[in-house]
Design an enzyme around this catalytic site. Structure first.
Site, mmCIF file in Angstrom:
data_model
loop_
_atom_site.group_PDB
_atom_site.id
_atom_site.type_symbol
_atom_site.label_atom_id
_atom_site.label_comp_id
_atom_site.label_asym_id
_atom_site.label_seq_id
_atom_site.Cartn_x
_atom_site.Cartn_y
_atom_site.Cartn_z
ATOM 1 N N ARG A 1 3.012 5.902 -3.350
ATOM 2 C CA ARG A 1 4.180 6.676 -3.788
ATOM 3 C C ARG A 1 4.425 6.497 -5.281
ATOM 4 O O ARG A 1 4.827 7.439 -5.964
ATOM 5 C CB ARG A 1 5.409 6.255 -2.975
ATOM 6 C CG ARG A 1 5.340 6.804 -1.534
ATOM 7 C CD ARG A 1 6.246 6.033 -0.603
ATOM 8 N NE ARG A 1 6.325 6.602 0.734
ATOM 9 C CZ ARG A 1 5.410 6.428 1.704
ATOM 10 N NH1 ARG A 1 4.306 5.732 1.474
ATOM 11 N NH2 ARG A 1 5.581 6.973 2.896
ATOM 12 N N ARG B 1 -8.579 12.572 12.100
ATOM 13 C CA ARG B 1 -7.130 12.363 12.268
ATOM 14 C C ARG B 1 -6.356 13.688 12.211
ATOM 15 O O ARG B 1 -6.691 14.578 11.443
ATOM 16 C CB ARG B 1 -6.640 11.367 11.221
ATOM 17 C CG ARG B 1 -7.324 10.016 11.449
ATOM 18 C CD ARG B 1 -6.847 8.960 10.513
ATOM 19 N NE ARG B 1 -5.469 8.597 10.746
ATOM 20 C CZ ARG B 1 -4.791 7.789 9.949
ATOM 21 N NH1 ARG B 1 -5.356 7.272 8.871
ATOM 22 N NH2 ARG B 1 -3.543 7.483 10.219
ATOM 23 N N GLN C 1 4.834 9.583 6.982
ATOM 24 C CA GLN C 1 3.919 10.491 6.277
ATOM 25 C C GLN C 1 4.375 11.937 6.451
ATOM 26 O O GLN C 1 4.367 12.715 5.496
ATOM 27 C CB GLN C 1 2.490 10.279 6.774
ATOM 28 C CG GLN C 1 1.994 8.879 6.432
ATOM 29 C CD GLN C 1 0.597 8.583 6.924
ATOM 30 O OE1 GLN C 1 0.040 9.324 7.724
ATOM 31 N NE2 GLN C 1 0.029 7.490 6.456
ATOM 32 N N LYS D 1 0.833 -1.214 0.000
ATOM 33 C CA LYS D 1 0.000 0.000 0.000
ATOM 34 C C LYS D 1 0.866 1.262 0.000
ATOM 35 O O LYS D 1 0.655 2.166 -0.815
ATOM 36 C CB LYS D 1 -0.934 -0.029 1.223
ATOM 37 C CG LYS D 1 -1.838 1.177 1.344
ATOM 38 C CD LYS D 1 -3.056 0.871 2.186
ATOM 39 C CE LYS D 1 -2.807 0.907 3.670
ATOM 40 N NZ LYS D 1 -2.607 2.270 4.204
ATOM 41 N N SER D 2 1.836 1.321 0.891
ATOM 42 C CA SER D 2 2.679 2.528 0.975
ATOM 43 C C SER D 2 3.416 2.776 -0.340
ATOM 44 O O SER D 2 3.512 3.909 -0.813
ATOM 45 C CB SER D 2 3.734 2.351 2.072
ATOM 46 O OG SER D 2 3.137 2.386 3.329
ATOM 47 N N ASP E 1 1.894 -0.795 11.839
ATOM 48 C CA ASP E 1 0.591 -1.246 11.326
ATOM 49 C C ASP E 1 0.281 -2.697 11.726
ATOM 50 O O ASP E 1 -0.814 -3.187 11.462
ATOM 51 C CB ASP E 1 0.548 -1.111 9.795
ATOM 52 C CG ASP E 1 0.570 0.354 9.376
ATOM 53 O OD1 ASP E 1 0.187 1.223 10.185
ATOM 54 O OD2 ASP E 1 0.978 0.631 8.231
HETATM 55 C C1 S3P Z 1 2.497 5.058 6.081
HETATM 56 C C2 S3P Z 1 3.113 5.388 7.232
HETATM 57 C C3 S3P Z 1 2.628 4.976 8.555
HETATM 58 C C4 S3P Z 1 1.577 3.874 8.476
HETATM 59 C C5 S3P Z 1 0.594 4.085 7.382
HETATM 60 C C6 S3P Z 1 1.282 4.238 6.041
HETATM 61 C C7 S3P Z 1 3.085 5.538 4.821
HETATM 62 O O1 S3P Z 1 2.126 6.112 9.181
HETATM 63 O O2 S3P Z 1 0.917 3.722 9.705
HETATM 64 O O3 S3P Z 1 -0.302 2.996 7.315
HETATM 65 O O4 S3P Z 1 2.757 4.999 3.753
HETATM 66 O O5 S3P Z 1 3.912 6.467 4.878
HETATM 67 P P1 S3P Z 1 3.105 7.074 10.006
HETATM 68 O O6 S3P Z 1 4.463 6.898 9.443
HETATM 69 O O7 S3P Z 1 2.606 8.447 9.836
HETATM 70 O O8 S3P Z 1 3.026 6.547 11.401
#
Ligand code: S3P
Length: 434
Positions: A27, A124, A172, A22-23, A317
């Protein structure tokens, strides 16, 4: 509201692959859109969260075509960092990554954008990105003290470089600052208290953006446009984690997961399970933009474990499924330094504690974690996901070992990260009922 019904199964043996990370998927399309040409992405995660990013970029004038029916391959026409003002608000759905990373991109665009989200995203905190982006010259407004969505980003073509000391280890936040800095002037640095996932740094480097890391400080130079290149997304270790944990504590079970991302900043769940006594063999098949490999698991008895400090960002996560593994292990599992969990898709400390209690587990809740007394037989229960995909999946896995039926309410949220999970768990149940 959709439900999943789960029953206990017998030990199983499975070979699986999981959908794209997902991350990395978020990107891939964002950075391809920023680039100077056409990029093809393969292995993309066609989940609600990542599709929210695709739709957001389309609203900002980016041409994106899906190349297959499954929507795992797509072609993005980069706009060289020059987006168009959208016609109306952009809906980020449930996705914090879409909203926070996009804010970093939009901070450097000379127009105003409104970003909205669903009920969960609207609770959030966005102050964490508003603070550095405002220091860089953008104007970020939202609701209340914590600057919650809807968010309005008034960008500027004149982004200033900063040295930002982030109070939290958040990929993030780090990414939002780096994306704004890349479009500004001079050298922007972000320092985090411990290293969060580094997908942004890896992918930007792969797209030939100049950026360096020294300890926990990442620096990027301004006036840069990523070079267009094709991007390959590995399977999501966070999705694999549900099956790895299900197998690791289940004597007689075996699992092989292929083509999964094995980035060091993400594999904390494997390290934690190994510390609990799990028999896990990791193999690195390839080391490109992202390390990729396979995971082999042989089920056995697990022991409780203590997790905290710098380990937390590497499994942030995976805490819900780690807590479920802790409930099935012998002895106590203690999770500390994880207050960030309170501002995820749900308050994951209280949601995990409440749902484990429903299954008959003794849990003590702390401000920054919990203590789980493992070893008692889990009882089937009705579980409330509270719209949180990782809660729904973690407790569906718990249901595979519980006495009686477990019902996961609000299971549709699983679509945000793991389309196919509900079918896969039903298939496992119909193949092997205990
Ligand atoms: C993510 C970073 C994480 C994670 C999220 C996805 C990302 O959050 O919990 O599910 O893709 O950068 P944080 O790094 O803000 O804790």
């Amino acid at each position: 509201m959709s439900e999943i019904k789960v029953r206990a199964v017998e030990p199983f043996s499975a070979e699986i692959t999981v959908p794209g990370d997902k991350s990395i998927s978020h990107r891939s399309v964002m950075f391809a859109a920023l680039s100077n040409g056409v990029c093809e992405v393969n292995g993309f995660l066609a989940s609600e969260d990542c599709l929210a990013t695709v739709n957001a970029l389309r609203a900002l004038g980016v041409n994106i075509d899906f190349l297959n029916e499954e929507r795992t391959s797509l072609r993005v026409q980069g706009v060289r960092g020059q987006f168009s003002a959208p016609n109306g608000p952009i809906d980020c759905g449930n996705s914090g990554t879409t909203m926070r990373l996009l804010s970093g991109i939009l901070a450097a665009q000379p127009f105003s954008t409104q970003l909205t989200g669903d009920e969960s995203l609207s609770r959030r905190p966005m102050r964490r990105i508003a603070t550095p982006l405002e220091q860089m010259g953008a104007k970020v407004t939202g609701q209340g003290e914590q600057i919650m969505p809807p968010l309005t980003i008034q960008g500027t073509a004149d982004i200033q470089a900063i040295d930002y000391d982030s109070p939290i280890a958040s990929a993030q936040v780090k990414s939002a600052v780096l994306l704004a800095g890349m479009q500004g002037k001079g050298k922007t640095s972000v320092t985090e208290p411990s290293l969060s996932r580094d997908h942004t740094e890896r992918m930007l480097k792969y797209l030939l953006v100049k950026l360096v890391r020294e300890g926990n400080t990442i620096s990027i130079w301004g006036d840069q446009v990523p070079e267009s290149r094709d991007i390959s997304v590995p399977g999501d270790i966070s999705s694999a984690a549900f099956w790895v944990a299900a197998t690791a504590g289940f004597p007689g079970s075996r699992l092989l997961v292929d083509n999964v991302g094995m980035n060091k900043t993400r594999v904390g769940i494997l390290d934690a399970l190994i510390k609990m006594g799990a028999q896990i063999r990791e193999r690195l098949d390839e080391s490109g933009c992202e390390p990729t490999g396979s995971i082999e698991v042989k089920g056995g008895e697990l022991q409780g474990v203590e997790i905290g400090g710098e380990q937390i960002p590497t499994l942030i996560d995976e805490v819900p499924i780690l807590a479920v593994a802790g409930a099935m292990a012998k002895g106590k599992t203690v999770i500390r330094d994880a207050a960030e969990l309170r501002v995820k898709e749900s308050d994951r400390i209280s949601t995990v504690a409440e749902n484990l209690r429903r299954m008959g587990v003794h849990v003590e809740e702390f401000a920054d974690g919990m203590e789980i007394t493992g070893g008692a037989k889990l009882q089937g229960a009705t579980i409330e996901s509270l719209g949180d995909h990782r809660i729904a999946m973690a407790f569906a896995i718990a249901g595979l070992r519980a006495k009686g039926e477990t019902v996961i309410r609000g299971a549709e949220c699983i679509e945000t990260s793991y389309p196919g999970f509900a079918d896969e768990i039903q298939q496992l149940i119909s193949n092997t009922k205990s």
